[in-house]
Design a protein around this motif. Structure first.
Motif, mmCIF file in Angstrom:
data_model
loop_
_atom_site.group_PDB
_atom_site.id
_atom_site.type_symbol
_atom_site.label_atom_id
_atom_site.label_comp_id
_atom_site.label_asym_id
_atom_site.label_seq_id
_atom_site.Cartn_x
_atom_site.Cartn_y
_atom_site.Cartn_z
ATOM 1 N N ARG A 606 38.466 46.647 39.220
ATOM 2 C CA ARG A 606 39.715 45.898 39.332
ATOM 3 C C ARG A 606 39.505 44.590 40.068
ATOM 4 O O ARG A 606 40.392 44.088 40.758
ATOM 5 C CB ARG A 606 40.767 46.729 40.062
ATOM 6 C CG ARG A 606 41.174 47.984 39.293
ATOM 7 C CD ARG A 606 42.114 48.824 40.121
ATOM 8 N NE ARG A 606 42.265 50.169 39.549
ATOM 9 C CZ ARG A 606 42.819 51.178 40.203
ATOM 10 N NH1 ARG A 606 43.250 51.018 41.448
ATOM 11 N NH2 ARG A 606 42.910 52.363 39.618
ATOM 12 N N ASN A 607 38.326 44.038 39.988
ATOM 13 C CA ASN A 607 38.068 42.721 40.554
ATOM 14 C C ASN A 607 38.535 41.641 39.570
ATOM 15 O O ASN A 607 39.115 41.938 38.509
ATOM 16 C CB ASN A 607 36.585 42.570 40.903
ATOM 17 C CG ASN A 607 35.704 42.959 39.729
ATOM 18 O OD1 ASN A 607 36.080 42.789 38.569
ATOM 19 N ND2 ASN A 607 34.534 43.516 40.022
ATOM 20 N N PRO A 679 42.352 41.311 48.542
ATOM 21 C CA PRO A 679 43.400 41.572 47.531
ATOM 22 C C PRO A 679 44.349 40.396 47.335
ATOM 23 O O PRO A 679 44.714 40.064 46.209
ATOM 24 C CB PRO A 679 44.122 42.798 48.089
ATOM 25 C CG PRO A 679 43.102 43.498 48.916
ATOM 26 C CD PRO A 679 42.255 42.406 49.517
ATOM 27 N N ALA A 680 44.784 39.750 48.433
ATOM 28 C CA ALA A 680 45.713 38.617 48.288
ATOM 29 C C ALA A 680 45.040 37.463 47.570
ATOM 30 O O ALA A 680 45.630 36.818 46.683
ATOM 31 C CB ALA A 680 46.205 38.182 49.664
ATOM 32 N N GLU A 681 43.787 37.187 47.938
ATOM 33 C CA GLU A 681 43.045 36.101 47.267
ATOM 34 C C GLU A 681 42.790 36.443 45.800
ATOM 35 O O GLU A 681 42.868 35.578 44.931
ATOM 36 C CB GLU A 681 41.737 35.869 48.004
ATOM 37 C CG GLU A 681 40.946 34.682 47.483
ATOM 38 C CD GLU A 681 39.628 34.509 48.211
ATOM 39 O OE1 GLU A 681 38.927 33.516 47.921
ATOM 40 O OE2 GLU A 681 39.297 35.372 49.061
ATOM 41 N N PHE A 686 43.796 35.336 40.164
ATOM 42 C CA PHE A 686 44.095 35.846 38.817
ATOM 43 C C PHE A 686 45.323 35.153 38.230
ATOM 44 O O PHE A 686 45.352 34.823 37.018
ATOM 45 C CB PHE A 686 44.316 37.363 38.886
ATOM 46 C CG PHE A 686 44.614 37.961 37.542
ATOM 47 C CD1 PHE A 686 43.629 38.044 36.562
ATOM 48 C CD2 PHE A 686 45.887 38.435 37.250
ATOM 49 C CE1 PHE A 686 43.910 38.587 35.323
ATOM 50 C CE2 PHE A 686 46.170 38.986 36.016
ATOM 51 C CZ PHE A 686 45.187 39.060 35.047
ATOM 52 N N CYS A 687 46.339 34.922 39.055
ATOM 53 C CA CYS A 687 47.525 34.194 38.565
ATOM 54 C C CYS A 687 47.135 32.783 38.126
ATOM 55 O O CYS A 687 47.633 32.273 37.112
ATOM 56 C CB CYS A 687 48.597 34.147 39.667
ATOM 57 S SG CYS A 687 49.348 35.744 40.028
ATOM 58 N N ARG A 688 46.255 32.156 38.910
ATOM 59 C CA ARG A 688 45.817 30.813 38.516
ATOM 60 C C ARG A 688 45.020 30.847 37.213
ATOM 61 O O ARG A 688 45.161 29.967 36.359
ATOM 62 C CB ARG A 688 44.984 30.211 39.638
ATOM 63 C CG ARG A 688 44.637 28.745 39.414
ATOM 64 C CD ARG A 688 44.051 28.140 40.664
ATOM 65 N NE ARG A 688 42.811 28.806 41.053
ATOM 66 C CZ ARG A 688 42.161 28.571 42.194
ATOM 67 N NH1 ARG A 688 42.671 27.719 43.072
ATOM 68 N NH2 ARG A 688 41.047 29.194 42.466
#
Length: 869
Positions: A606-607, A679-681, A686-688
């Motif tokens: 899940r990276n 996790p936050a990074e 991923f959104c970017r």
């Protein structure tokens, strides 16, 4: 009596009596003398008229073409057989009082006998022109047009024999009028030419201009008369078919069989009428074009004239087909429905050959008359060979054409109304595709391959106008076809010049393209230096080219080669492989879902690269469900929309691979593993990445949809936009993978320079194979190979096999990205924990020694506690 008096008497008799009473009487008297072997009783006038009008009425059949191929000779033999049959029916007896003692027929013969040779020639000259004019006024044709044949009329012997005799006699009179009109024109032309040569001085401009005006008017009048005679002849020739066929084969049938037989004969009659209608249209076009022929003085020969004929002239009549049908296949197709189909089509072919030989020879003969007195210059069509041109057309129409050739139907059968409408729609769609002139539309998916296909222009023309195809009911007018083809090629932006309607335009243009501009697809050859012979007028030499079709064996080989070339487009989706396709699709979906499930289940995957790869898998699963399941099983949405969705999802999967390859490059470049992200990074990155993926994808898709939905003429541009996006995406992947390889080689070289040596190999052969397959998948090269293979579109079956191969990508992805040395052990241990949660594999121990001791103590106390209890 003077010749003028004789002509006046003949004209009065013809005007006072119906049809060709005078010539009928003369021929009746002449034939009776021949039967009685009393030829010596005939005067030279009777002898000349008798042989000219009563015996040698088949004068076109007396012409011979040097180097004549087998097929036209066969056609001429058929025409001779039919002429002998029609002429053998005998002339009806002369009208009452005509042949009796003191009758007007005997009176005419008495007036003709004293004439000299010169006077007789004058009588024949006037008579040639007179009988043609009289026949054009419909005096030679009985009022039997549009006779409806049924069981009652056919079985009435007296009525049938009467109508057949009248129709055969009418055909004979029309042929006699046609021959007379040709001889009339020849004599008039030679008279003017002799006058021109006999003058000792060169003609003045006024005399030359008057001669040109007279020639143009005479030439126009000649073709106008022939067009009218041809129209009469076509009607009467088609009227002969049913009664002739009944006397040959239908008079022994039962009432039930006869009813079906009449229906089938009417269908054959419609086919014959369609072919003859094309001839009538051609001569009518010639008549209109003749009025615009340019005649000018020859600068190299003062006093001589040059006739400049346009492209649309009588020389195109030679391209008319020799046979009613291409071969005897119709007879074999209709044998089960109608055992006498072979005789039906054979008789129709004989009638068409009879008609074709007469009128083709007429055009050739009068053309040869002008050759020695006028310099004829024909306009050339300045258009290159089109044998290698390609067009993009709808596959549904191509499939219809292929099916018509692969599974032809008997033309005697009534086609369902839906099939008739489908053929008309196909003709309209093909013409619409041809007008668009799209040479090649890129294929971005297998669905796009089933929507559009690139076809050779000449092969498409042959497929459209083949005897079994969709143009059977469209009359073959060669001059109209050339006119429409010229309009198509020379006025691409203005189709208003077409003479055919939108439904028939593809048939018209295809015939001209195939015959004139497709050397590799044409069955027409040209023979040079041919001599024409006429037994009545003497030997007449003319050196000119003659068009004819290939001989029978070569024609069969030619058609077989075209059939083989056509059938490669057979079955864009092969029904026999449908179970195999369903199996491959199911396997592909199962393994893709399995791969996506593994990436969702294992925390180690899940990276950031794992999430990107999961997005790629979800996109591919959606594409398969939309194209292979929803569209193929439910039939929704429509095919163009399905192609847009499939192409868009193909592009999106390529862009996901772009993001994946870039993350690989970034990890190697910054020496930072994906698992090192917080996790936050990870969520932020991923959104970017999602935003970076959807922005270019949306731009390309919106542009493609806008182009395709705006106008179908922009279909090629929308496909180019999508193909360009896919190509750029794959190129980006290759650049990233190339940079990764470069950095690896540079690092390896640096380690060697630092004398750092490791005994461990970089990878085993198995690992190298896995990495190679992964690189191909990640780069998207397989997508480019698949699209490129579809561009070739050589054989539909191989393209279909390629489509099946792409369904194997699901298992390959599962093996390469799950069944490897890193992921598979983790997945195996997680699955084993389901069965035995207490068995903790090595490497999955708890965090501290105290916790491990506590767990071990609990495991040891549990059996003791159970036993104490």
């Amino acid at each position: 009596m003077q010749p003028a008096g004789v002509i006046a008497a003949l004209a009065a008799l013809i005007a006072a009596n119906e049809t060709y009473s005078v010539l009928d009487c003369v021929c009746w008297h002449f034939n009776n003398v021949l039967v009685s072997d009393s030829i010596s009783e005939l005067s030279h006038v009777e002898d000349l008229i008798g042989w000219d009008y009563c015996v040698n009425e088949d004068w076109p059949l007396g012409f011979t073409m040097c180097d004549s191929p087998e097929q036209p000779l066969t056609v001429r033999s058929a025409a001779r057989r039919l002429a002998a049959r029609l002429w053998g029916s005998g002339l009806p007896p002369p009208p009452a009082g005509g042949a009796g003692e003191g009758g007007w027929c005997a009176g005419v013969l008495a007036q003709l006998r004293p004439l000299t040779w010169r006077q007789t020639a004058k009588v024949l000259e006037e008579l040639d022109c007179l009988i043609a004019d009289d026949c054009i006024d419909s005096r030679c044709v009985p009022r039997l047009n549009n006779m409806e044949w049924n069981m009652t009329t056919l079985q009435a012997d007296d009525l049938r024999h009467h109508i057949l005799s009248q129709s055969a006699h009418a055909v004979r009179r029309i042929r006699r009028a046609m021959a007379g009109r040709v001889r009339c024109e020849r004599r008039r032309h030679f008279q003017v030419n002799w006058w021109n040569k006999s003058v000792r001085r060169l003609p003045s401009c006024a005399e030359l201009q008057a001669h040109v005006v007279a020639f143009r008017e005479r030439h126009s009048s000649y073709w106008r008369d022939l067009a009218q005679l041809l129209s009469l002849g076509a009607t009467q020739t088609s009227q002969l078919l049913v009664p002739l066929a009944f006397e040959r084969m239908g008079n022994h049938a039962s009432d039930q069989q006869l009813h079906g037989w009449i229906k089938d004969m009417e269908r054959v009659k419609d086919m014959l009428r369609t072919k003859l209608t094309g001839w009538v249209q051609d001569l009518q076009f010639v008549r209109k074009q003749v009025e615009h022929y340019e005649v000018e003085e020859d600068k190299d020969g003062p006093g001589d004239l040059i006739l400049r004929r346009p492209l649309l002239s009588e020389r195109l009549l030679g391209y008319q087909p020799w046979n009613l049908s291409s071969d005897d296949d119709f007879s074999a197709l209709c044998k089960e429905r109608q055992p006498e189909a072979s005789q039906m089509f054979s008789l129709a072919d004989d009638l068409y050959a009879f008609h074709r030989v007469y009128w083709a020879t007429t055009a050739e003969y009068i053309d040869s008359v002008y050759v020695d007195s006028l310099k004829i210059v024909d306009e050339e069509w300045q258009l290159e060979d089109r044998s290698h041109d390609t067009l993009s057309v709808g596959t549904d129409c191509v499939q219809l054409l292929v099916n018509a050739l692969d599974h032809p139907t008997c033309p005697l059968e009534d086609l369902p109304l839906e099939a008739v409408k489908q053929r008309e729609q196909c003709r309209e769609q093909l013409w619409d595709d041809v007008v668009q002139r799209s040479p090649h539309i890129p294929v971005t998916s297998y669905l796009a391959y089933t929507q559009r296909i690139n076809v050779n222009l000449c092969l498409l023309a042959w497929m459209a106008v083949n005897s079994y195809s969709i143009c059977q009911d469209v009359p073959f007018s060669m001059i109209q076809s050339v006119h429409d083809a010229r309009c198509y090629f020379e006025s691409p932006d203005d189709q208003s010049c077409l003479q055919s309607n939108a439904t028939d335009a593809i048939c018209s243009v295809s015939r001209a393209i195939l015959l004139l501009k497709c050397r590799d697809f044409s069955s027409i050859r040209i023979s040079q230096n041919c001599t024409f012979t006429n037994s009545v007028s003497g030997l007449y030499h003319s050196s000119r080219s003659v068009l004819y079709q290939k001989v029978t064996e070569q024609t069969l080989n030619y058609k077989n080669s075209l059939n083989n070339a056509t059938l490669k487009y057979k079955e864009f989706k092969i029904d026999s492989l449908k179970p195999l396709e369903i199996s491959f699709v199911l396997v592909n979906i199962i393994f893709r879902f399995s791969t996506a499930g593994v990436y969702l289940y294992l925390p180690q995957l899940r990276n950031l690269p794992g999430k990107i790869f999961l997005s790629f898998q979800i996109t591919c699963i959606t594409q398969i469900l939309c194209s292979e399941v929803v569209y193929r099983m439910a039939g929704v949405p429509d095919l163009p929309t399905a192609v847009l969705i499939d192409s868009a999802l193909t592009l999106l999967s390529c862009i996901w691979l772009n993001s994946f390859c870039y993350q690989m490059y970034a990890c190697v470049r910054h020496l930072r593993l994906p698992d090192q992200l917080l996790p936050a990074e990870l969520s932020q990155l991923f959104c970017r990445e999602v935003l970076c993926v959807f922005i270019p994808w949306s731009i390309v898709c919106v542009a493609a949809v806008a182009l395709e939905k705006t106008s179908k003429y922009y279909l090629i541009y929308s496909r180019i936009v999508v193909l360009a996006g896919i190509s750029l995406s794959v190129a980006f992947n290759l650049v990233c993978l190339g940079l990764i390889g470069y950095m690896y080689l540079r690092t390896r070289c640096s380690m060697r320079q630092l004398k750092i040596v490791d005994n461990k190999k970089f990878a085993s052969k198995k690992q190298c194979l896995f990495m190679s397959v992964k690189a191909i998948i990640i780069s998207g090269t397989g997508i480019i190979i698949r699209i490129g293979f579809h561009q070739a579109q050589g054989i539909a079956q191989l393209v279909y096999y390629m489509h099946l191969v792409t369904m194997v990508q699901g298992p390959v992805l599962f093996v390469c990205f799950v069944c490897n040395g890193t992921t598979l052990p983790i997945l195996k241990n997680r699955i084993l924990l389901w069965w035995n949660p207490t068995n903790i594999p090595a490497g999955l121990e708890l965090c501290s020694a105290a916790e491990r001791n506590l767990a071990r103590r609990n495991n040891e106390q549990s059996p003791f506690s159970e036993s104490s209890l």
